[in-house]
Write a protein that holds these residues in place. Structure first.
Motif, PDB file in Angstrom:
ATOM      1  N   LYS A  51     -82.884 -16.644  -0.047  1.00 54.19           N
ATOM      2  CA  LYS A  51     -82.825 -17.907   0.679  1.00 54.19           C
ATOM      3  C   LYS A  51     -82.955 -17.690   2.169  1.00 54.19           C
ATOM      4  O   LYS A  51     -83.742 -18.345   2.849  1.00 54.19           O
ATOM      5  CB  LYS A  51     -81.514 -18.627   0.385  1.00 54.19           C
ATOM      6  CG  LYS A  51     -81.335 -19.003  -1.078  1.00 54.19           C
ATOM      7  CD  LYS A  51     -79.990 -19.669  -1.304  1.00 54.19           C
ATOM      8  CE  LYS A  51     -79.768 -20.035  -2.762  1.00 54.19           C
ATOM      9  NZ  LYS A  51     -78.454 -20.686  -2.992  1.00 54.19           N
ATOM     10  N   ASN A  52     -82.145 -16.805   2.738  1.00 55.36           N
ATOM     11  CA  ASN A  52     -82.102 -16.596   4.185  1.00 55.36           C
ATOM     12  C   ASN A  52     -82.111 -15.095   4.453  1.00 55.36           C
ATOM     13  O   ASN A  52     -81.069 -14.434   4.431  1.00 55.36           O
ATOM     14  CB  ASN A  52     -80.864 -17.258   4.777  1.00 55.36           C
ATOM     15  CG  ASN A  52     -80.880 -17.265   6.291  1.00 55.36           C
ATOM     16  OD1 ASN A  52     -81.684 -16.575   6.938  1.00 55.36           O
ATOM     17  ND2 ASN A  52     -79.993 -18.054   6.889  1.00 55.36           N
ATOM     18  N   ARG A  53     -83.300 -14.583   4.671  1.00 53.64           N
ATOM     19  CA  ARG A  53     -83.449 -13.137   4.837  1.00 53.64           C
ATOM     20  C   ARG A  53     -82.711 -12.638   6.055  1.00 53.64           C
ATOM     21  O   ARG A  53     -82.107 -11.568   6.028  1.00 53.64           O
ATOM     22  CB  ARG A  53     -84.939 -12.799   4.923  1.00 53.64           C
ATOM     23  CG  ARG A  53     -85.227 -11.309   4.965  1.00 53.64           C
ATOM     24  CD  ARG A  53     -86.721 -11.052   4.966  1.00 53.64           C
ATOM     25  NE  ARG A  53     -86.992  -9.637   5.063  1.00 53.64           N
ATOM     26  CZ  ARG A  53     -86.997  -8.768   4.049  1.00 53.64           C
ATOM     27  NH1 ARG A  53     -86.738  -9.232   2.838  1.00 53.64           N
ATOM     28  NH2 ARG A  53     -87.266  -7.487   4.232  1.00 53.64           N
ATOM     29  N   ARG A  54     -82.734 -13.397   7.141  1.00 50.47           N
ATOM     30  CA  ARG A  54     -82.065 -12.967   8.380  1.00 50.47           C
ATOM     31  C   ARG A  54     -80.557 -12.876   8.165  1.00 50.47           C
ATOM     32  O   ARG A  54     -79.917 -11.920   8.594  1.00 50.47           O
ATOM     33  CB  ARG A  54     -82.388 -13.950   9.498  1.00 50.47           C
ATOM     34  CG  ARG A  54     -81.807 -13.569  10.854  1.00 50.47           C
ATOM     35  CD  ARG A  54     -82.354 -14.480  11.945  1.00 50.47           C
ATOM     36  NE  ARG A  54     -81.772 -14.161  13.228  1.00 50.47           N
ATOM     37  CZ  ARG A  54     -80.581 -14.602  13.681  1.00 50.47           C
ATOM     38  NH1 ARG A  54     -79.865 -15.431  12.904  1.00 50.47           N
ATOM     39  NH2 ARG A  54     -80.126 -14.246  14.873  1.00 50.47           N
ATOM     40  N   ALA A  55     -79.926 -13.821   7.484  1.00 49.49           N
ATOM     41  CA  ALA A  55     -78.490 -13.795   7.214  1.00 49.49           C
ATOM     42  C   ALA A  55     -78.143 -12.629   6.305  1.00 49.49           C
ATOM     43  O   ALA A  55     -77.100 -11.979   6.465  1.00 49.49           O
ATOM     44  CB  ALA A  55     -78.058 -15.108   6.581  1.00 49.49           C
ATOM     45  N   ALA A  56     -79.052 -12.329   5.358  1.00 46.06           N
ATOM     46  CA  ALA A  56     -78.811 -11.200   4.454  1.00 46.06           C
ATOM     47  C   ALA A  56     -78.830  -9.889   5.221  1.00 46.06           C
ATOM     48  O   ALA A  56     -77.992  -8.995   5.006  1.00 46.06           O
ATOM     49  CB  ALA A  56     -79.841 -11.196   3.335  1.00 46.06           C
ATOM     50  N   LEU A  57     -79.779  -9.730   6.145  1.00 45.50           N
ATOM     51  CA  LEU A  57     -79.850  -8.503   6.938  1.00 45.50           C
ATOM     52  C   LEU A  57     -78.615  -8.335   7.822  1.00 45.50           C
ATOM     53  O   LEU A  57     -78.075  -7.228   7.974  1.00 45.50           O
ATOM     54  CB  LEU A  57     -81.126  -8.504   7.782  1.00 45.50           C
ATOM     55  CG  LEU A  57     -82.448  -8.329   7.009  1.00 45.50           C
ATOM     56  CD1 LEU A  57     -83.641  -8.504   7.960  1.00 45.50           C
ATOM     57  CD2 LEU A  57     -82.478  -6.948   6.345  1.00 45.50           C
ATOM     58  N   MET A  58     -78.163  -9.390   8.472  1.00 45.99           N
ATOM     59  CA  MET A  58     -76.954  -9.322   9.295  1.00 45.99           C
ATOM     60  C   MET A  58     -75.733  -8.927   8.469  1.00 45.99           C
ATOM     61  O   MET A  58     -74.886  -8.135   8.903  1.00 45.99           O
ATOM     62  CB  MET A  58     -76.723 -10.678   9.974  1.00 45.99           C
ATOM     63  CG  MET A  58     -77.764 -11.046  11.017  1.00 45.99           C
ATOM     64  SD  MET A  58     -77.802  -9.859  12.394  1.00 45.99           S
ATOM     65  CE  MET A  58     -76.186 -10.126  13.101  1.00 45.99           C
ATOM     66  N   ALA A  59     -75.655  -9.458   7.242  1.00 50.58           N
ATOM     67  CA  ALA A  59     -74.539  -9.090   6.361  1.00 50.58           C
ATOM     68  C   ALA A  59     -74.586  -7.608   6.007  1.00 50.58           C
ATOM     69  O   ALA A  59     -73.550  -6.919   5.982  1.00 50.58           O
ATOM     70  CB  ALA A  59     -74.570  -9.955   5.095  1.00 50.58           C
ATOM     71  N   LEU A  60     -75.788  -7.094   5.750  1.00 45.04           N
ATOM     72  CA  LEU A  60     -75.911  -5.665   5.423  1.00 45.04           C
ATOM     73  C   LEU A  60     -75.559  -4.788   6.628  1.00 45.04           C
ATOM     74  O   LEU A  60     -74.976  -3.702   6.458  1.00 45.04           O
ATOM     75  CB  LEU A  60     -77.344  -5.375   4.956  1.00 45.04           C
ATOM     76  CG  LEU A  60     -77.730  -5.957   3.582  1.00 45.04           C
ATOM     77  CD1 LEU A  60     -79.191  -5.681   3.273  1.00 45.04           C
ATOM     78  CD2 LEU A  60     -76.829  -5.376   2.492  1.00 45.04           C
ATOM     79  N   LYS A  61     -75.921  -5.250   7.863  1.00 39.86           N
ATOM     80  CA  LYS A  61     -75.553  -4.486   9.057  1.00 39.86           C
ATOM     81  C   LYS A  61     -74.043  -4.414   9.224  1.00 39.86           C
ATOM     82  O   LYS A  61     -73.480  -3.359   9.538  1.00 39.86           O
ATOM     83  CB  LYS A  61     -76.197  -5.128  10.297  1.00 39.86           C
ATOM     84  CG  LYS A  61     -77.700  -4.930  10.381  1.00 39.86           C
ATOM     85  CD  LYS A  61     -78.261  -5.568  11.652  1.00 39.86           C
ATOM     86  CE  LYS A  61     -79.762  -5.365  11.760  1.00 39.86           C
ATOM     87  NZ  LYS A  61     -80.338  -5.997  12.981  1.00 39.86           N
ATOM     88  N   ARG A  62     -73.381  -5.575   9.038  1.00 37.90           N
ATOM     89  CA  ARG A  62     -71.916  -5.549   9.151  1.00 37.90           C
ATOM     90  C   ARG A  62     -71.297  -4.667   8.058  1.00 37.90           C
ATOM     91  O   ARG A  62     -70.319  -3.953   8.303  1.00 37.90           O
ATOM     92  CB  ARG A  62     -71.389  -6.982   9.041  1.00 37.90           C
ATOM     93  CG  ARG A  62     -71.711  -7.845  10.248  1.00 37.90           C
ATOM     94  CD  ARG A  62     -70.914  -9.149  10.224  1.00 37.90           C
ATOM     95  NE  ARG A  62     -71.294  -9.968   9.078  1.00 37.90           N
ATOM     96  CZ  ARG A  62     -72.256 -10.872   9.116  1.00 37.90           C
ATOM     97  NH1 ARG A  62     -72.966 -11.078  10.240  1.00 37.90           N
ATOM     98  NH2 ARG A  62     -72.538 -11.600   8.052  1.00 37.90           N
ATOM     99  N   LYS A  63     -71.891  -4.704   6.879  1.00 36.85           N
ATOM    100  CA  LYS A  63     -71.415  -3.852   5.782  1.00 36.85           C
ATOM    101  C   LYS A  63     -71.524  -2.382   6.176  1.00 36.85           C
ATOM    102  O   LYS A  63     -70.598  -1.567   5.923  1.00 36.85           O
ATOM    103  CB  LYS A  63     -72.241  -4.127   4.525  1.00 36.85           C
ATOM    104  CG  LYS A  63     -71.961  -3.187   3.343  1.00 36.85           C
ATOM    105  CD  LYS A  63     -72.813  -3.575   2.165  1.00 36.85           C
ATOM    106  CE  LYS A  63     -72.753  -2.519   1.080  1.00 36.85           C
ATOM    107  NZ  LYS A  63     -73.393  -1.267   1.464  1.00 36.85           N
TER     108      LYS A  63
END
Length: 210
Positions: A51-63
């Motif tokens: 749905k939201n690739r940018r939000a997914a990438l930010m979540a992976l960075k925080r992870k």
């Protein structure tokens, strides 16, 4: 160290171990909290992957950041656990040395009151008393003759004579029971010597009988 922490009272090994274990508990709680954060960011990344690739990438960075912090915490925990083990071993060695030192001091105090010459003298007195006790025991155990003095050699000679008499009796008894074979009987009376008159009379009797 004083520049950073200031002047502190002397810390005992027990206090240090307690403080380090408290720190381990704090790090474990922090690690649990970060693991929860990682799980949440992973859920966000999965939910927004399509749905939201940018939000997914930010979540992976925080992870990734949370995972890096957990790695550092794990390293710190390993270092503290190693330090606790080292302090515990050192404390055991210290207590062991204290006990051994106390034992050495006790032995020194005991031996300080003893003199080797006095020990040798005491042991010599003990040996003398033991020898005296043995001599007294030997004297007491000897039979009392009530004033009668006996010559042991004389008694032994008399006993030998009695034994020889008994042996002679036995030998004589066996000799009497042994039959005499082939020996002519010996008359107990001496042969009578005939005179001339008796000889003539005997010859006359024999001629008349014919």
């Amino acid at each position: 160290m004083n520049l950073f922490f200031g002047q502190k009272a002397k810390v005992t090994p027990k206090d240090s171990i307690v403080e380090l274990r408290n720190t381990l508990q704090m790090l474990e709680k922090r690690e649990t909290f970060l693991q929860t954060k990682i799980d949440n960011e992973l859920k966000i990344a999965k939910a927004n992957a399509t749905k939201n690739r940018r939000a997914a990438l930010m979540a992976l960075k925080r992870k990734k950041q949370f995972e890096g912090q957990i790695e550092k915490i794990s390293g710190s925990r390993l270092t503290i656990e190693t330090q606790v083990m080292a302090i515990e071993n050192a404390n055991v060695n210290l207590e062991t040395m204290k006990a051994m030192r106390a034992g050495a001091e006790a032995m020194k105090g005991i031996h300080g009151a003893m003199d080797i010459n006095k020990v040798d003298q005491t042991m010599e007195e003990i040996r003398d008393q033991m020898e005296l006790a043995n001599e007294i025991s030997d004297v007491i155990s000897q039979p009392v003759g009530f004033g009668i003095e006996m010559d042991e050699d004389e008694l032994a000679a008399e006993l030998d004579e009695l034994e020889q008499e008994e042996l002679d009796k036995k030998l004589m008894g066996e000799t009497d029971r042994t039959p005499q074979m082939g020996l002519p009987s010996v008359p107990n009376h001496e042969p009578e010597v005939e005179d001339e008159e008796e000889a003539e009379l005997r010859e006359l009797r024999e001629s008349m009988a014919m």
